[in-house]
Design an enzyme around this catalytic site. Sequence first.
Site, mmCIF file in Angstrom:
data_model
loop_
_atom_site.group_PDB
_atom_site.id
_atom_site.type_symbol
_atom_site.label_atom_id
_atom_site.label_comp_id
_atom_site.label_asym_id
_atom_site.label_seq_id
_atom_site.Cartn_x
_atom_site.Cartn_y
_atom_site.Cartn_z
ATOM 1 N N ASP A 61 -30.650 -34.469 -20.164
ATOM 2 C CA ASP A 61 -31.933 -35.058 -19.759
ATOM 3 C C ASP A 61 -32.516 -34.282 -20.398
ATOM 4 O OD1 ASP A 61 -34.062 -37.660 -19.265
ATOM 5 O OD2 ASP A 61 -34.737 -35.046 -18.927
ATOM 6 N N ASN B 235 -35.481 -39.844 -20.383
ATOM 7 C CA ASN B 235 -34.746 -40.223 -21.848
ATOM 8 C C ASN B 235 -33.709 -40.942 -20.701
ATOM 9 O OD1 ASN B 235 -35.223 -38.936 -23.547
ATOM 10 N ND2 ASN B 235 -35.745 -37.239 -22.846
ATOM 11 N N ASP B 236 -32.829 -40.261 -19.479
ATOM 12 C CA ASP B 236 -31.675 -40.824 -18.913
ATOM 13 C C ASP B 236 -32.062 -42.372 -18.151
ATOM 14 O OD1 ASP B 236 -30.126 -38.914 -18.587
ATOM 15 O OD2 ASP B 236 -30.440 -38.399 -16.618
ATOM 16 N N LEU B 237 -33.701 -42.552 -18.146
ATOM 17 C CA LEU B 237 -34.359 -44.002 -17.192
ATOM 18 C C LEU B 237 -34.001 -44.538 -18.320
ATOM 19 C CD1 LEU B 237 -36.427 -41.906 -14.640
ATOM 20 C CD2 LEU B 237 -33.956 -43.565 -14.094
ATOM 21 N N GLY C 255 -31.270 -46.155 -19.754
ATOM 22 C CA GLY C 255 -30.591 -47.342 -18.965
ATOM 23 C C GLY C 255 -31.790 -48.800 -19.034
#
Length: 403
Positions: free
Chosen positions: A146, A174-176, A179
Amino acid sequence: MPDDSAAAAQAATTLPLNGLRVLDLTLARAGPTCVRHLADWGAEIIRVEPPVSNDGMGGERDGFDFTNLHRNKRCIALDLKKPEGHAAFLRLASTADIVVENMRMEVKHRLKIDYETLSVLNPRLIYASISGFGQTGPYSKRGGVDQIAQGMGGLMSITGEPGRGPMRVGIPINDLTAGNLLAFAVMMALYEREKTGRGRYVHTSLLETEVFMLDFQATRWLQKGEVAGQAGNDHPVNTPMGVFPSADKPINIAASSPKLWEVFCRVAGREDWLEKPEWKTVEGRTKDRAAVNAAIGELTRQHPSEYWIARLEAAGIPCGPINNVQEVFEDPQVRHLDMVWQIPHAKLGTAGVVRSPINIEGHKPGIRRGVPALGEHADEILTEAGMSQEEIASLRAAKALGV
């Protein structure tokens, strides 16, 4: 809530994604965020892990992070590098609806579990991937996390106070978001499959996600050639909109539009500000932002936050306190929204996790299963796939099946 398979299956029957089978190969956070949406809304999730877990979360399996990401799943531990484990996975994939993974780009090809391989066995399969930088291109083989994407995608250059240097956002944004977007792509592919009968390969990356999230800061450059800088707690182009002191704690105030600025000045008892030529427009106030903010701050620090929030809210001016995490969950609106689910926990009995923020009237998702132990459901999963007890025993003998 006990992890009872029959009860869990029954609890999912009325949810929108009931009947979908998902193979979850995800690691860390971005991929599990996608799968969590599918799990919470009724899909059957089979988490496929190596016999020795290497999730990379940096915490205990039954710790706060893992439990929040991996509820509502079953688990099987397969060694995909062994021929027997690979064959067992192909057997599962042949009847799955969705596979989700966020390994390095080339790993799925090396393991021969990529979309091209699996779609031959199962043309209806939807295969969903998240990578650091994309499935093709000069950076495609790089690993990404991230914060690396926050830096490369420009976010750290516009976050924080001017002159203080780059600053990361306080959550793995960014990860969230990757996803979330991948779950959205899966839904579109499922809708298309209803018409075509065929699956699809869908994917995104942390870098694509970050560039997308630059939003108006990106189009400032694309259309006007403006390279955005750091604006701290102020809005980049609208004034006043930011953090202001009060007698007890800082508050956010958003009063930049012509109408809201007029109302704010009247509520504040400073109608004289409306007559200042340099403050009559948003552009003028932003150009003179330091003076505007200083003048407002001198006023707001004279009374506590609740005083200002009550007066501004009554006048229709967006505002609010700046809460720490404890204060968030003590907030009456957050309590009303019931943002916490209690999950069965091996060590604690129960543990709080954040509920799905999606609301679909007539449906009530929840926790059907706690977080599975590594390989906990191997026998039942493989039996459902048509494997005999002898075949399962053979897998264990080959050390291709854990636990």
